[in-house]
Design an enzyme around this catalytic site. Sequence first.
Site, PDB file in Angstrom:
ATOM      1  N   ARG A   1      -0.232   9.913  25.722  1.00 23.01           N
ATOM      2  CA  ARG A   1       0.270  10.314  24.603  1.00 23.01           C
ATOM      3  C   ARG A   1       0.853  11.312  24.443  1.00 23.01           C
ATOM      4  O   ARG A   1       1.449  11.617  23.674  1.00 23.01           O
ATOM      5  CB  ARG A   1      -0.832   9.961  23.620  1.00 23.01           C
ATOM      6  CG  ARG A   1      -1.482   8.564  23.311  1.00 23.01           C
ATOM      7  CD  ARG A   1      -2.599   8.319  22.690  1.00 23.01           C
ATOM      8  NE  ARG A   1      -2.350   9.081  21.830  1.00 23.01           N
ATOM      9  CZ  ARG A   1      -3.669  10.044  20.712  1.00 23.01           C
ATOM     10  NH1 ARG A   1      -5.142   8.976  21.549  1.00 23.01           N
ATOM     11  NH2 ARG A   1      -3.604  10.143  19.849  1.00 23.01           N
TER      12      ARG A   1
ATOM     13  N   LYS B   1      -1.839  15.143  31.381  1.00 31.58           N
ATOM     14  CA  LYS B   1      -2.163  16.125  29.879  1.00 31.58           C
ATOM     15  C   LYS B   1      -3.243  16.905  29.913  1.00 31.58           C
ATOM     16  O   LYS B   1      -2.537  18.326  29.902  1.00 31.58           O
ATOM     17  CB  LYS B   1      -3.082  14.372  29.946  1.00 31.58           C
ATOM     18  CG  LYS B   1      -3.994  15.585  28.353  1.00 31.58           C
ATOM     19  CD  LYS B   1      -4.748  14.190  27.657  1.00 31.58           C
ATOM     20  CE  LYS B   1      -6.074  13.684  28.675  1.00 31.58           C
ATOM     21  NZ  LYS B   1      -6.562  12.373  27.303  1.00 31.58           N
TER      22      LYS B   1
ATOM     23  N   ASN C   1      -5.073  14.254  23.102  1.00 39.84           N
ATOM     24  CA  ASN C   1      -4.568  13.316  23.703  1.00 39.84           C
ATOM     25  C   ASN C   1      -3.628  13.562  23.478  1.00 39.84           C
ATOM     26  O   ASN C   1      -2.374  12.394  23.923  1.00 39.84           O
ATOM     27  CB  ASN C   1      -5.272  11.968  23.652  1.00 39.84           C
ATOM     28  CG  ASN C   1      -7.021  12.074  24.146  1.00 39.84           C
ATOM     29  OD1 ASN C   1      -6.886  11.942  24.895  1.00 39.84           O
ATOM     30  ND2 ASN C   1      -7.775  11.149  23.200  1.00 39.84           N
TER      31      ASN C   1
ATOM     32  N   LYS D   1       9.651  46.976  31.134  1.00 35.05           N
ATOM     33  CA  LYS D   1       9.002  46.134  32.086  1.00 35.05           C
ATOM     34  C   LYS D   1       8.598  46.831  33.250  1.00 35.05           C
ATOM     35  O   LYS D   1       9.605  47.251  34.354  1.00 35.05           O
ATOM     36  CB  LYS D   1       9.807  45.047  32.808  1.00 35.05           C
ATOM     37  CG  LYS D   1       9.720  43.749  33.218  1.00 35.05           C
ATOM     38  CD  LYS D   1      10.327  44.146  35.729  1.00 35.05           C
ATOM     39  CE  LYS D   1      11.011  44.194  34.970  1.00 35.05           C
ATOM     40  NZ  LYS D   1      11.356  44.136  36.404  1.00 35.05           N
TER      41      LYS D   1
ATOM     42  N   THR E   1     -14.782   5.213  32.447  1.00 35.34           N
ATOM     43  CA  THR E   1     -15.283   6.510  33.183  1.00 35.34           C
ATOM     44  C   THR E   1     -17.193   6.582  33.488  1.00 35.34           C
ATOM     45  O   THR E   1     -16.939   7.489  34.796  1.00 35.34           O
ATOM     46  CB  THR E   1     -16.809   7.624  31.544  1.00 35.34           C
ATOM     47  OG1 THR E   1     -16.999   6.034  31.156  1.00 35.34           O
ATOM     48  CG2 THR E   1     -15.566   7.624  30.493  1.00 35.34           C
TER      49      THR E   1
END
Length: 455
Positions: free
Chosen positions: A18, A25, A231, A338, A84
């Site tokens: 998703r 993810k 998700n 920088k 699970t």
Amino acid sequence: MSRPPLLTVILAAGMGTRMKSARPKVLHEVAGRSMLGHVLATASQLGDGHAAVVVGPNMESVAEEAKRWRADAEIFVQAEQRGTADAVRAARTALAGHSGDVLVLYADTPLITPGTLEKMRSALDAGAHVAVLGFQPKDPTGYGRLLLDARGDLSAIREHKDASDTERDVRLCNSGVMAFRIENLDAELSKISNDNQNGEFYLTDIVEQVVASGRRVSVVTGSEAEVLGVNARDQLAAAETIWQSWRRTAFMQSGVTLTAPDTVWFSYDTEIGRDVVIEPNVFFGPGVVIEDGVAIRANCHITGARVGAGATIGPFARLRPGADLAADVHVGNFVEIKNVTLGTGAKANHLSYLGDGSVGAGANIGAGTIFCNYDGFFKHQTEVGDGAFVGSNSALVAPVKIGAGAYVGSGSVITKTVSAGSLALERSEQQERTGWAEKFRTLMANRKRRADKAG
């Protein structure tokens, strides 16, 4: 009484379709750190213990990320996505070699707090064999319900689709996070059946097994926010919003002034001292340390930098990695720095780029000054000594040194060392041609008229 050793099993095998991403993810970030990194860091705050991270096949990037945040983490692969309980059993080697408490966390739940996990271990200390983390969402639809007995212990977890109307009225829901103090937990997990509609092995089924054997299962409650599972991208944004809100509050409570809190964004490791004032629209990337008494004006972007006490930054300043500013430095609008150190009291107040080098204490960098640090192949250093004065619109072509107390005249292009206390000028001699402007205007006006007429 000393506690048993702790093994934390972190489930990180899901790809997260998703998310619509090429990345797994759990590698997506909240506050500049991956969700997996957040969970590992939280687990590490529980004290000495071991961590086992369960990944899916061909998820080397997740394994590498786990090692980045916790070098001693053991990596296990769940060959198939079979629920699970199966995921936890993928770490059976770690379970077999462990005698003590086991905590099961999810790598896509990045906001869970050490305090809540500590409450779960305390429940085990109080005699529970299993502790389940529950919460009360605004909308419980879709969540498994935690069903309690007359003593307030957990008797079962009922999935929403399987719950009766009465059970669906229960507001206490299952987060999925569990803690165990069970001898030979792997053997207990092996009793779980996959006799269900999806043919999967669910960790929640262990509750009824334990209760049936006369052992206790306790419920610990946490907030809905901290058990938010991510998700999809909108949930990732929601997690970021929650995390930022918590961190803003924590900083303000520790003595930091945020004039428009919702517009300031922090990273997971941002450090800020007392009596710092931060104006609107300021972004902190990873690796930033701000010492006491600093003023950060609006619209600044700061990453990988240290700012010393009493300094003033911005507005519209950018500090990039390696910017190291001592006390009382002034960096003004549209200045980019920088990999440069600025000594105490140095100033660069307007429209400048300082890259790769050093600026001494009390030195002044005029508006429009550029450190020309890159030749197309290599970066080179520019050194400006203590008390030096670099005039506006100057270009310092590295490698080059400006001595202490030296002056560089405005508009100069400096390519050679300027000795201490000297004045360096590099300009063409100014010329003036009297009447030239009027002659030019007349010439061009006549040319334009002829062009317009021809057109």
